[in-house]
Design an enzyme around this catalytic site. Structure first.
Site, mmCIF file in Angstrom:
data_model
loop_
_atom_site.group_PDB
_atom_site.id
_atom_site.type_symbol
_atom_site.label_atom_id
_atom_site.label_comp_id
_atom_site.label_asym_id
_atom_site.label_seq_id
_atom_site.Cartn_x
_atom_site.Cartn_y
_atom_site.Cartn_z
ATOM 1 N N TYR A 17 45.545 43.309 52.833
ATOM 2 C CA TYR A 17 44.711 42.110 52.828
ATOM 3 C C TYR A 17 43.421 42.388 53.606
ATOM 4 O O TYR A 17 43.471 42.985 54.686
ATOM 5 C CB TYR A 17 45.431 40.933 53.490
ATOM 6 C CG TYR A 17 46.706 40.502 52.810
ATOM 7 C CD1 TYR A 17 46.733 39.399 51.970
ATOM 8 C CD2 TYR A 17 47.900 41.200 53.017
ATOM 9 C CE1 TYR A 17 47.909 38.988 51.353
ATOM 10 C CE2 TYR A 17 49.075 40.802 52.399
ATOM 11 C CZ TYR A 17 49.075 39.697 51.574
ATOM 12 O OH TYR A 17 50.240 39.303 50.962
ATOM 13 N N HIS A 20 43.755 36.565 49.749
ATOM 14 C CA HIS A 20 44.694 37.235 48.862
ATOM 15 C C HIS A 20 44.582 38.742 49.100
ATOM 16 O O HIS A 20 43.544 39.243 49.541
ATOM 17 C CB HIS A 20 44.384 36.921 47.398
ATOM 18 C CG HIS A 20 44.717 35.514 47.005
ATOM 19 N ND1 HIS A 20 46.012 35.067 46.879
ATOM 20 C CD2 HIS A 20 43.922 34.453 46.714
ATOM 21 C CE1 HIS A 20 46.006 33.794 46.522
ATOM 22 N NE2 HIS A 20 44.754 33.394 46.423
ATOM 23 N N LYS A 55 45.132 42.981 41.262
ATOM 24 C CA LYS A 55 44.886 43.826 42.420
ATOM 25 C C LYS A 55 44.635 45.249 41.930
ATOM 26 O O LYS A 55 44.783 45.533 40.737
ATOM 27 C CB LYS A 55 46.077 43.793 43.376
ATOM 28 C CG LYS A 55 46.538 42.384 43.740
ATOM 29 C CD LYS A 55 47.725 42.400 44.648
ATOM 30 C CE LYS A 55 48.382 41.022 44.711
ATOM 31 N NZ LYS A 55 47.465 39.932 44.999
#
Length: 292
Positions: A228, A236, A267
């Site tokens: 993070y 997020h 991601k």
């Protein structure tokens, strides 16, 4: 507003069966603010053991987190079982008596408070029931009295039984401190217990931690760590990561799977490593799957 307690370093990390735990809420707040470590809350109430949303102390640290805190000389490892046994053995009889007496007074105080709350609710309930009975017609009241006779399956328990039950329940409510009593023991560092993180993943963990990332366990996303850019309560994660040995081969299937997985959860999949015993910087690579 209460003043935050000052945490003295190094502070103890309690090792219990291979798990590294923190029991002091001030230390938990300190490492989150100072060292960007969140850990995982794992404590539940004794009477509600199946909580899965709002857990409490103790905080469980990853092995990498415990090792890095020790490496930074911010903490030391304590064998909790040995410290507990040693602390009880070294406690004087006078200290034991004073501690037990203080706990007894706290329990009695909380039990009395709870009993008063129960009695107040009973009075309010009886008053409400009395008002409803006065408003009912006499005929309906007689019918209800016949239906709710002594032989009814759902007859209310006697007053004596209720009193006994209330007293028993009231004893279950007592305060639990978030830190050990100062007179209990002063834990000494363990000479035999050392946090030993995975040599393949630890360099990547340290590298990202030094860059200011917060890292948490990544099992639910099929990786080793979640990275993070700030506190997980506000951000997020940007990366799902995996540490590899410097000479470890990477199967093309793992690259495809990691890239697709990372892109699928919005991601990037990151992997990296560092030569063992070398002071060179850890090298990392990111994979993003195109065409989604």
């Amino acid at each position: 507003m209460p003043i935050a307690s000052t945490v003295t370093e190094p502070f103890p990390i309690y090792a219990i069966h291979g798990r590294y735990l923190l029991f002091d809420v001030d230390v938990v707040s300190h490492i989150r603010k100072t060292y960007h470590m969140c850990g995982c809350l794992s404590g539940t109430l004794p009477q509600i053991p199946q909580q899965n949303v709002f857990l409490g102390l103790p905080l469980e640290l990853m092995t990498e987190e415990a090792a890095l805190l020790v490496e930074k000389q911010a903490a030391y490892i304590v064998d909790d079982v040995a410290a507990h046994t040693r602390g009880l053995a070294n406690m004087s009889q006078e200290t034991k008596t004073d501690y037990l007496e203080a706990r007894r007074r706290e329990c009695e105080k909380e039990a009395l408070k709870h009993q008063k709350e129960v009695d107040e609710k009973k009075r309010q309930f009886k008053g409400k029931g009395k008002q409803e009975e006065e408003a009912k017609p006499e005929e309906r009241q007689e019918e209800e009295e016949k239906e709710n006779g002594e032989d009814s399956l759902f007859a209310a328990p006697s007053s004596n039984e209720s009193a006994v039950q209330l007293k028993a329940d009231s004893l279950l409510f007592y305060p639990t401190a978030t830190v050990s009593d100062p007179s209990y023991h002063s834990p000494a560092p363990s000479t035999s217990l050392v946090a030993r993180p995975d040599p393949n993943s630890y360099p990547l963990y340290k590298h990202l931690h030094n860059l200011g990332y917060f890292l948490s366990p990544g099992l639910r996303f099929g990786c080793q760590f979640m990275a993070y850019p700030g506190d997980p309560l506000r951000f997020h994660s940007h990366f799902i990561t995996r540490g590899l040995g410097w000479d470890e081969e990477i199967d093309i299937i793992d690259i495809v799977g990691g890239g697709r997985l990372g892109t699928g959860v919005k991601k990037a999949w990151m992997f990296g490593g560092k030569p063992e015993g070398d002071d060179t910087e850890t090298r990392v690579f990111c994979v993003e799957w195109g065409g989604f």
